[in-house]
Enzyme design. Sequence first.
Site, PDB file in Angstrom:
ATOM      1  N   PRO A 213       0.590  -1.093  -0.006  1.00 48.08           N
ATOM      2  CA  PRO A 213      -0.075  -0.101   0.007  1.00 48.08           C
ATOM      3  C   PRO A 213       0.838   1.274   0.180  1.00 48.08           C
ATOM      4  O   PRO A 213       1.825   1.183   0.571  1.00 48.08           O
ATOM      5  CB  PRO A 213      -0.738  -0.181   1.371  1.00 48.08           C
ATOM      6  CG  PRO A 213      -0.052  -1.264   2.289  1.00 48.08           C
ATOM      7  CD  PRO A 213       0.502  -2.194   1.074  1.00 48.08           C
ATOM      8  N   ASN A 214       0.119   2.059  -0.565  1.00 47.33           N
ATOM      9  CA  ASN A 214       0.797   3.567  -0.732  1.00 47.33           C
ATOM     10  C   ASN A 214       2.058   3.701  -1.655  1.00 47.33           C
ATOM     11  O   ASN A 214       2.629   4.656  -1.937  1.00 47.33           O
ATOM     12  CB  ASN A 214       1.102   4.083   0.697  1.00 47.33           C
ATOM     13  CG  ASN A 214      -0.228   4.150   1.613  1.00 47.33           C
ATOM     14  OD1 ASN A 214      -1.088   4.944   1.345  1.00 47.33           O
ATOM     15  ND2 ASN A 214      -0.011   3.460   2.663  1.00 47.33           N
TER      16      ASN A 214
ATOM     17  N   ARG B 230       5.072  10.822  -2.591  1.00 51.63           N
ATOM     18  CA  ARG B 230       4.863  10.472  -1.139  1.00 51.63           C
ATOM     19  C   ARG B 230       6.284  10.734  -0.575  1.00 51.63           C
ATOM     20  O   ARG B 230       7.078  10.002  -0.670  1.00 51.63           O
ATOM     21  CB  ARG B 230       4.272   8.988  -0.994  1.00 51.63           C
ATOM     22  CG  ARG B 230       4.171   8.390   0.309  1.00 51.63           C
ATOM     23  CD  ARG B 230       4.310   6.974   0.181  1.00 51.63           C
ATOM     24  NE  ARG B 230       4.047   6.392   1.565  1.00 51.63           N
ATOM     25  CZ  ARG B 230       4.741   5.243   1.867  1.00 51.63           C
ATOM     26  NH1 ARG B 230       4.994   4.291   0.885  1.00 51.63           N
ATOM     27  NH2 ARG B 230       4.209   4.665   3.060  1.00 51.63           N
TER      28      ARG B 230
ATOM     29  N   TYR C 193      11.539   8.610   0.662  1.00 52.56           N
ATOM     30  CA  TYR C 193      11.230   7.457  -0.413  1.00 52.56           C
ATOM     31  C   TYR C 193      12.054   8.119  -1.436  1.00 52.56           C
ATOM     32  O   TYR C 193      11.908   7.068  -2.685  1.00 52.56           O
ATOM     33  CB  TYR C 193       9.826   7.034  -0.556  1.00 52.56           C
ATOM     34  CG  TYR C 193       9.347   6.416   0.788  1.00 52.56           C
ATOM     35  CD1 TYR C 193       9.718   5.337   1.335  1.00 52.56           C
ATOM     36  CD2 TYR C 193       8.134   7.057   1.535  1.00 52.56           C
ATOM     37  CE1 TYR C 193       9.078   4.837   2.312  1.00 52.56           C
ATOM     38  CE2 TYR C 193       7.755   6.608   2.477  1.00 52.56           C
ATOM     39  CZ  TYR C 193       8.156   5.641   3.115  1.00 52.56           C
ATOM     40  OH  TYR C 193       7.666   5.017   4.110  1.00 52.56           O
TER      41      TYR C 193
ATOM     42  N   ASN D  10       7.767  -5.729  -1.627  1.00 51.83           N
ATOM     43  CA  ASN D  10       8.108  -4.745  -0.497  1.00 51.83           C
ATOM     44  C   ASN D  10       6.518  -4.489  -0.136  1.00 51.83           C
ATOM     45  O   ASN D  10       5.661  -3.931  -0.800  1.00 51.83           O
ATOM     46  CB  ASN D  10       8.332  -3.511  -1.275  1.00 51.83           C
ATOM     47  CG  ASN D  10       8.632  -1.990  -0.171  1.00 51.83           C
ATOM     48  OD1 ASN D  10       8.044  -2.487   1.060  1.00 51.83           O
ATOM     49  ND2 ASN D  10       8.992  -1.138  -0.518  1.00 51.83           N
TER      50      ASN D  10
ATOM     51  N   ALA E  74       3.403  -1.224   4.358  1.00 50.89           N
ATOM     52  CA  ALA E  74       3.012  -1.106   5.854  1.00 50.89           C
ATOM     53  C   ALA E  74       2.416  -2.515   6.285  1.00 50.89           C
ATOM     54  O   ALA E  74       2.553  -3.040   7.582  1.00 50.89           O
ATOM     55  CB  ALA E  74       1.801  -0.282   6.101  1.00 50.89           C
TER      56      ALA E  74
ATOM     57  N   HIS F 266       4.656  -4.875   8.529  1.00 45.85           N
ATOM     58  CA  HIS F 266       4.669  -4.951  10.137  1.00 45.85           C
ATOM     59  C   HIS F 266       3.253  -5.505  10.656  1.00 45.85           C
ATOM     60  O   HIS F 266       2.934  -5.552  11.902  1.00 45.85           O
ATOM     61  CB  HIS F 266       4.694  -3.341  10.393  1.00 45.85           C
ATOM     62  CG  HIS F 266       5.626  -2.785   9.809  1.00 45.85           C
ATOM     63  ND1 HIS F 266       7.107  -3.121   9.862  1.00 45.85           N
ATOM     64  CD2 HIS F 266       5.569  -1.789   8.809  1.00 45.85           C
ATOM     65  CE1 HIS F 266       7.756  -2.419   8.798  1.00 45.85           C
ATOM     66  NE2 HIS F 266       7.150  -1.329   8.310  1.00 45.85           N
TER      67      HIS F 266
ATOM     68  N   ASP G 120       1.421 -16.013   5.747  1.00 50.89           N
ATOM     69  CA  ASP G 120       1.147 -17.412   5.670  1.00 50.89           C
ATOM     70  C   ASP G 120       1.015 -17.612   4.036  1.00 50.89           C
ATOM     71  O   ASP G 120       1.582 -18.710   3.674  1.00 50.89           O
ATOM     72  CB  ASP G 120      -0.449 -17.365   6.141  1.00 50.89           C
ATOM     73  CG  ASP G 120      -0.368 -17.640   7.670  1.00 50.89           C
ATOM     74  OD1 ASP G 120       0.354 -17.667   8.224  1.00 50.89           O
ATOM     75  OD2 ASP G 120      -1.415 -17.578   8.181  1.00 50.89           O
TER      76      ASP G 120
ATOM     77  N   GLU H 112      12.736  -9.478   0.604  1.00 48.20           N
ATOM     78  CA  GLU H 112      12.187  -8.437   1.285  1.00 48.20           C
ATOM     79  C   GLU H 112      12.813  -7.039   0.875  1.00 48.20           C
ATOM     80  O   GLU H 112      14.171  -7.010   1.250  1.00 48.20           O
ATOM     81  CB  GLU H 112      11.948  -8.624   2.743  1.00 48.20           C
ATOM     82  CG  GLU H 112      11.132  -7.515   3.368  1.00 48.20           C
ATOM     83  CD  GLU H 112      11.195  -7.707   5.131  1.00 48.20           C
ATOM     84  OE1 GLU H 112      11.379  -9.013   5.339  1.00 48.20           O
ATOM     85  OE2 GLU H 112      10.546  -6.937   5.638  1.00 48.20           O
TER      86      GLU H 112
ATOM     87  N   HIS I  67      12.749  -2.887   1.407  1.00 43.87           N
ATOM     88  CA  HIS I  67      12.141  -1.644   1.731  1.00 43.87           C
ATOM     89  C   HIS I  67      13.407  -0.501   1.437  1.00 43.87           C
ATOM     90  O   HIS I  67      14.417  -0.546   1.389  1.00 43.87           O
ATOM     91  CB  HIS I  67      12.279  -1.503   3.443  1.00 43.87           C
ATOM     92  CG  HIS I  67      11.611  -2.600   4.070  1.00 43.87           C
ATOM     93  ND1 HIS I  67      10.037  -2.756   3.867  1.00 43.87           N
ATOM     94  CD2 HIS I  67      11.816  -3.901   4.454  1.00 43.87           C
ATOM     95  CE1 HIS I  67       9.652  -3.633   4.484  1.00 43.87           C
ATOM     96  NE2 HIS I  67      10.622  -4.459   4.764  1.00 43.87           N
ATOM     97  N   ILE I  68      12.575   0.485   0.941  1.00 43.67           N
ATOM     98  CA  ILE I  68      13.175   1.593   0.176  1.00 43.67           C
ATOM     99  C   ILE I  68      14.150   2.324   1.334  1.00 43.67           C
ATOM    100  O   ILE I  68      15.239   2.794   1.210  1.00 43.67           O
ATOM    101  CB  ILE I  68      12.245   2.550  -0.536  1.00 43.67           C
ATOM    102  CG1 ILE I  68      11.600   1.684  -1.906  1.00 43.67           C
ATOM    103  CG2 ILE I  68      12.911   3.613  -1.221  1.00 43.67           C
ATOM    104  CD1 ILE I  68      10.371   2.355  -2.341  1.00 43.67           C
ATOM    105  N   SER I  69      13.388   2.595   2.556  1.00 45.04           N
ATOM    106  CA  SER I  69      14.130   3.447   3.590  1.00 45.04           C
ATOM    107  C   SER I  69      14.379   2.325   4.594  1.00 45.04           C
ATOM    108  O   SER I  69      14.258   1.234   4.475  1.00 45.04           O
ATOM    109  CB  SER I  69      12.800   4.308   4.506  1.00 45.04           C
ATOM    110  OG  SER I  69      11.867   3.221   4.757  1.00 45.04           O
TER     111      SER I  69
ATOM    112  N   ARG J  82      13.889   4.188  11.591  1.00 41.97           N
ATOM    113  CA  ARG J  82      12.655   4.846  11.939  1.00 41.97           C
ATOM    114  C   ARG J  82      11.906   4.238  13.120  1.00 41.97           C
ATOM    115  O   ARG J  82      12.501   4.150  14.157  1.00 41.97           O
ATOM    116  CB  ARG J  82      11.878   4.673  10.693  1.00 41.97           C
ATOM    117  CG  ARG J  82      12.620   5.282   9.390  1.00 41.97           C
ATOM    118  CD  ARG J  82      11.862   4.903   7.990  1.00 41.97           C
ATOM    119  NE  ARG J  82      10.616   5.806   7.989  1.00 41.97           N
ATOM    120  CZ  ARG J  82       9.367   5.562   7.055  1.00 41.97           C
ATOM    121  NH1 ARG J  82       9.777   4.653   6.121  1.00 41.97           N
ATOM    122  NH2 ARG J  82       8.627   6.346   7.300  1.00 41.97           N
TER     123      ARG J  82
END
Length: 147
Positions: free
Chosen positions: A11-12, A19, A24, A75, A78, A81, A88, A99, A101-103, A108
């Site tokens: 999402p996002n 954003r 990002y 990726n 959210a 987490h 699953d 996996e 993550h850009i950041s 954080r």
Amino acid sequence: MSKLIYVLNGPNLNLLGKRQPHIYGHETMADVEAACRAEAAQHGLDVRFHQSNREYEIIDWIHEARETASGIVINPAAFTHTSVAILDALNTFDHPIIEVHISNVHKREAFRHHSYVSTVASGVIAGFGTQGYTLAIQRLARLIAAG
Ligand code: DQA
């Protein structure tokens, strides 16, 4: 062995480039998709690239990948987490998962430090900006070639 990999985004991330660019960056999802396709082509791999704001769509793509693909770059944004359901689904996938993550999530808020997905991923890339996706594909290509 299938030459197909999935690159899945949560999402996002459709707003990537607009954003919180201080976190990002300025590249868009379309830029990331083009970079992933170019990197995958160098390794003789095809890509199915998706983004969704809906958890069930990501789960459905993981189920599809079970039948068709040799690896997944994900990726989960959210959902990283929060989502036992995505964990699953990934646990039903019998090939390597990276996996991304850009950041740097570890720099954080504390709630970003835990990832359900990391418990099933072969490796995790965080804080490399959008370059993390092409690095993930490089690694996936190596793992796929090694069988
Ligand atoms: C993210 C990090 C997550 O904590 C966040 O919810 C995102 C993006 C990243 O790429 O840095 O949406 O996965």
